[in-house]
Each structure stands twice: as C-alpha cells, then as structure tokens.
Design a protein around this motif. Structure first.
Motif, mmCIF file in Angstrom:
data_model
loop_
_atom_site.group_PDB
_atom_site.id
_atom_site.type_symbol
_atom_site.label_atom_id
_atom_site.label_comp_id
_atom_site.label_asym_id
_atom_site.label_seq_id
_atom_site.Cartn_x
_atom_site.Cartn_y
_atom_site.Cartn_z
ATOM 1 N N PRO A 1 28.181 39.597 37.861
ATOM 2 C CA PRO A 1 29.127 40.629 38.306
ATOM 3 C C PRO A 1 30.143 40.153 39.328
ATOM 4 C CG PRO A 1 26.987 40.960 39.329
ATOM 5 C CD PRO A 1 26.809 39.857 38.338
ATOM 6 N N ILE A 2 29.814 39.108 40.092
ATOM 7 C CA ILE A 2 30.734 38.663 41.143
ATOM 8 C C ILE A 2 32.052 38.197 40.543
ATOM 9 C CG2 ILE A 2 31.070 36.981 42.991
ATOM 10 C CD1 ILE A 2 28.114 37.085 43.542
ATOM 11 N N LEU A 3 31.977 37.493 39.409
ATOM 12 C CA LEU A 3 33.200 37.017 38.769
ATOM 13 C C LEU A 3 34.073 38.187 38.317
ATOM 14 C CD1 LEU A 3 34.892 34.665 37.626
ATOM 15 C CD2 LEU A 3 33.599 34.919 35.498
ATOM 16 N N VAL A 4 33.462 39.228 37.775
ATOM 17 C CA VAL A 4 34.234 40.385 37.304
ATOM 18 C C VAL A 4 34.927 41.082 38.465
ATOM 19 C CG1 VAL A 4 34.059 42.627 36.173
ATOM 20 C CG2 VAL A 4 32.744 40.697 35.301
ATOM 21 N N ILE A 5 34.214 41.257 39.561
ATOM 22 C CA ILE A 5 34.818 41.892 40.737
ATOM 23 C C ILE A 5 35.951 41.032 41.289
ATOM 24 C CG2 ILE A 5 34.366 42.675 43.092
ATOM 25 C CD1 ILE A 5 31.505 43.325 42.197
ATOM 26 N N ALA A 6 35.720 39.714 41.333
ATOM 27 C CA ALA A 6 36.759 38.806 41.844
ATOM 28 C C ALA A 6 37.994 38.833 40.949
ATOM 29 C CB ALA A 6 36.198 37.388 41.954
ATOM 30 N N LEU A 7 37.791 38.875 39.632
ATOM 31 C CA LEU A 7 38.933 38.934 38.721
ATOM 32 C C LEU A 7 39.680 40.255 38.857
ATOM 33 C CD1 LEU A 7 37.588 37.311 35.425
ATOM 34 C CD2 LEU A 7 39.527 36.541 36.788
#
Length: 254
Positions: A148-154
């Motif tokens: 999920p961290i990548l999705v939030i960062a994107l």
C-alpha cells in the motif's frame, strides 16, 4: 464345513450337476429350491468394496513468495486503493453542496487543506468514472504486488504533484480531481509489462485494454472543463519514472 453349501447339486429331473447358488436348472428349467442359499462372507468370500468418498480439493491460502511478484500475506490486500476510491466517491457528494471556487486549486496562495482535498473532488460523473476506474484497477494491481505504501506515494506524487504542476504552469483554470494519479498508476504498472513484451517474455497484463483506459483518461480534459491536461500528463510522466525505479529493483527483464 458346517453351514457351507456343496460344490454342486444334481438336478433330480435331468441329472445334471449345477451350481448350488441357483434356483432353477439351466438345462431343463426344473425348480431346485425356492431361494438361493446366502453366501457366508466370513468363510473367505470377498466382501463388496465400499465406495470411498473422494475428498474435494481445496486451495490453501497463498503464501508469500509462492508466486513471484504476488504478495500472499494480509498486507497485500488493496486497502489503500479502496480508501482512495471511497474518499473520491464521498468527495463527489461533497461537491454537490460546495462551490467550485471555494475548494479548487487556482494558485499557490490557496489554503493548504485545498491541496489535500482537491484530488478527491469531481464535478463531472464521467470524469470521475474514468479516473477512478484507472485508479481502482492499476492501484489494486500495484498494491497486491508492491504494497500500500507505493500506492499512497503515487497518489501523492502523481495526483497532488500533477495538480501542483498544472497550477504552476499558469493554465488560468480551477484544478480538480486526480487524473495524474490515474495515469501515473497506469504507467507504473504497464511499464514492466511493456518491457517484458519487447523482450519476448510472457506477461499477465492486457496492454491493449491498458492503452484504451489511458486514452480515455487523456481525452477527459477535452470534454471536461475542470480536467487539466497538464496535471494528467505530468502525473503520467511521474508514474513512468516510478515504473523505471521498479524495473531496477525487480527481475522483470529475464
């Protein structure tokens, strides 16, 4: 042995030797007995085989590392993507009772809370459908693969960052929504599959369907006044840069 029938019996009419387990003579049809004797299963005769119940195959939960590139733990559930989509749907309801000029992005002098709120606000249902469809599909796939961290960062980099680039470009328009996040997540997901396709390696993505969704998102600014083409393209470029970093950290070219 007591209780054991004879090996054969003699028909009283024709004198033929016949089996003791039949009731009529097969040669002359004479009735030998009313019913055939019972077979003693305990005397060595094989008992009829009972049908064994075949167990139904069941799938065990996917374990981490069982399929390369797919997360099997509980943290692989698309929670972040679902929250983003849900907040965007809620934002659509909020915009019904809110003036555009009060919540949109016009310049960098607007209050800080507008930068966090604007990516979740949409004043056109078709615009929101196109953006959330891309975020839902490709954010979900990215979250299952990378967390999920990548999705939030994107979403922050491509969504809010794309809106900020559109404001800095001085388009003289009010900026809403997160088209940059939609195109950025799409680009970050599609780039590894494009590299696989060029190298002749099997891939699990539908590049034709991905191209259609990308075209729909890119065409939204042509029909929706508050959809910024600058924010959309800027988010897509940032997503491509993220996809390049994912390529360097994952084995996708073999």
């Amino acid at each position: 042995m007591a209780g054991t029938p004879d090996l054969f019996v003699v028909c009283k009419k024709c004198g033929s030797e016949v089996s003791p387990y039949i009731t009529e003579c097969p040669y002359c049809g004479t009735r030998l007995r009313k019913r055939a004797p019972k077979i003693d299963r305990r005397a060595g005769e094989p008992a009829p085989r009972q049908q064994r119940r075949v167990p139904r195959p069941t799938l065990t939960p996917l374990r981490s590392g069982e399929i390369p590139g797919i997360r099997g733990d509980a943290f692989g559930r698309p929670v972040a993507t679902a929250v983003i989509v849900a907040m965007s749907l809620l934002g659509m309801l909020v915009t019904v009772y809110t003036a555009k000029v009060d919540v949109g992005l016009v310049d960098f002098s607007v209050p800080a809370w507008r930068w966090a709120a604007a990516p979740f606000l949409y004043f056109n249902s078709w615009y929101e459908l196109a953006v959330l469809l891309a975020i839902g599909i490709f954010g979900w796939r990215l979250e299952l693969r990378h967390g999920p961290i990548l999705v939030i960062a994107l979403f922050i980099a491509c969504g809010i960052g794309g809106d900020a680039i559109a404001v800095a470009a001085g388009t003289n328009a009010i900026v809403f929504g997160a088209p940059g996040a939609a195109l950025g997540m799409l680009a970050a997901w599609a780039l590894p599959d494009i590299v696989r396709a060029r190298n002749g390696i099997d891939h699990d993505g539908d590049l034709i369907g991905t191209a259609v969704i990308a075209a729909v998102v890119l065409l939204m600014p042509a029909v929706v006044p508050f959809a910024s083409i600058t924010a959309t393209v800027a988010g897509g470029v940032l997503g491509l840069l993220c996809g390049l970093m994912l390529l360097r950290t994952s084995d996708t070219t073999r």
